[in-house]
Design a protein around this motif. Sequence first.
Motif, PDB file in Angstrom:
ATOM      1  N   ASP A   1       0.893  -1.035   0.177  1.00  0.00           N
ATOM      2  CA  ASP A   1      -0.114   0.120  -0.051  1.00  0.00           C
ATOM      3  C   ASP A   1       0.740   1.291   0.041  1.00  0.00           C
ATOM      4  O   ASP A   1       0.582   2.189  -0.947  1.00  0.00           O
ATOM      5  CB  ASP A   1      -1.064  -0.027   1.254  1.00  0.00           C
ATOM      6  N   PRO A   2       1.847   1.292   0.885  1.00  0.00           N
ATOM      7  CA  PRO A   2       2.655   2.524   0.692  1.00  0.00           C
ATOM      8  C   PRO A   2       3.502   2.554  -0.383  1.00  0.00           C
ATOM      9  O   PRO A   2       3.870   3.809  -0.769  1.00  0.00           O
ATOM     10  CB  PRO A   2       3.533   2.523   2.340  1.00  0.00           C
TER      11      PRO A   2
ATOM     12  N   LEU B   1       2.777   1.636  -3.520  1.00  0.00           N
ATOM     13  CA  LEU B   1       1.844   2.121  -4.347  1.00  0.00           C
ATOM     14  C   LEU B   1       1.606   3.668  -4.170  1.00  0.00           C
ATOM     15  O   LEU B   1       1.350   4.297  -5.241  1.00  0.00           O
ATOM     16  CB  LEU B   1       0.449   1.286  -4.541  1.00  0.00           C
ATOM     17  N   ASP B   2       1.394   4.036  -2.841  1.00  0.00           N
ATOM     18  CA  ASP B   2       0.902   5.583  -2.781  1.00  0.00           C
ATOM     19  C   ASP B   2       2.390   6.370  -3.341  1.00  0.00           C
ATOM     20  O   ASP B   2       2.319   7.432  -3.806  1.00  0.00           O
ATOM     21  CB  ASP B   2       0.889   5.804  -1.242  1.00  0.00           C
ATOM     22  N   GLU B   3       3.600   5.776  -3.067  1.00  0.00           N
ATOM     23  CA  GLU B   3       4.853   6.621  -3.414  1.00  0.00           C
ATOM     24  C   GLU B   3       4.943   6.379  -4.990  1.00  0.00           C
ATOM     25  O   GLU B   3       5.113   7.720  -5.525  1.00  0.00           O
ATOM     26  CB  GLU B   3       5.877   5.959  -2.579  1.00  0.00           C
TER      27      GLU B   3
ATOM     28  N   ASP C   1       2.632   6.015  -7.220  1.00  0.00           N
ATOM     29  CA  ASP C   1       1.419   6.785  -7.874  1.00  0.00           C
ATOM     30  C   ASP C   1       1.162   6.375  -9.231  1.00  0.00           C
ATOM     31  O   ASP C   1       1.187   7.154 -10.040  1.00  0.00           O
ATOM     32  CB  ASP C   1       1.508   8.114  -7.508  1.00  0.00           C
TER      33      ASP C   1
ATOM     34  N   ALA D   1      -8.871   7.093  -8.354  1.00  0.00           N
ATOM     35  CA  ALA D   1      -8.991   6.593  -7.057  1.00  0.00           C
ATOM     36  C   ALA D   1      -9.419   4.996  -7.515  1.00  0.00           C
ATOM     37  O   ALA D   1     -10.314   4.410  -8.322  1.00  0.00           O
ATOM     38  CB  ALA D   1     -10.357   7.175  -6.359  1.00  0.00           C
TER      39      ALA D   1
END
Length: 157
Positions: free
Chosen positions: A64-65, A67-69, A71, A76
């Motif tokens: 999860d983090p 993928l957030d990084e 992007d 959404a």
Amino acid sequence: MAGNTKGVSHAVYEAIAPTVESLGYSIWDIEFVKEGASYYLRIYIDSENGIFIEDCEKVHRAIDPVLDEADPIDRAYYLEVSSPGLGRQIKNAEQAKKMMGQRVEARFFAPDKNGRKAVIGNLMSYDDTEAVIDLGNEEIKLEIKTIAKLCLYDYDI
């Protein structure tokens, strides 16, 4: 990028593969799909020991983090991590290599010359152009482009 699902899948794979592999799992498949009004990023993981819900949760928390990084998706979406399951779909030669000799079902886009819409047998070979399936009484060669879906056949379990 979200309109190009292969591009999204590739970008996601590049971003998360090191993390997933460092946890002792492999990525079986990645899907980015729209269902209704929502988008879903589905990561299918595998391991020699099988996959349990705790494995999915562990990988979800780890990627999860990442993928957030990275992007890699411009909208959404819901992230799901899952096992490919007993009836896992085989989409490429790398996956097929792991399933050699296993019982599979091949469904066709159109009936074959014998009028069959599907066959069940053991996967004997698979490459970019054809698959060979042993039906017991005959071995048949199928052009990959004629196969709508190839998956493990789990109905005997």
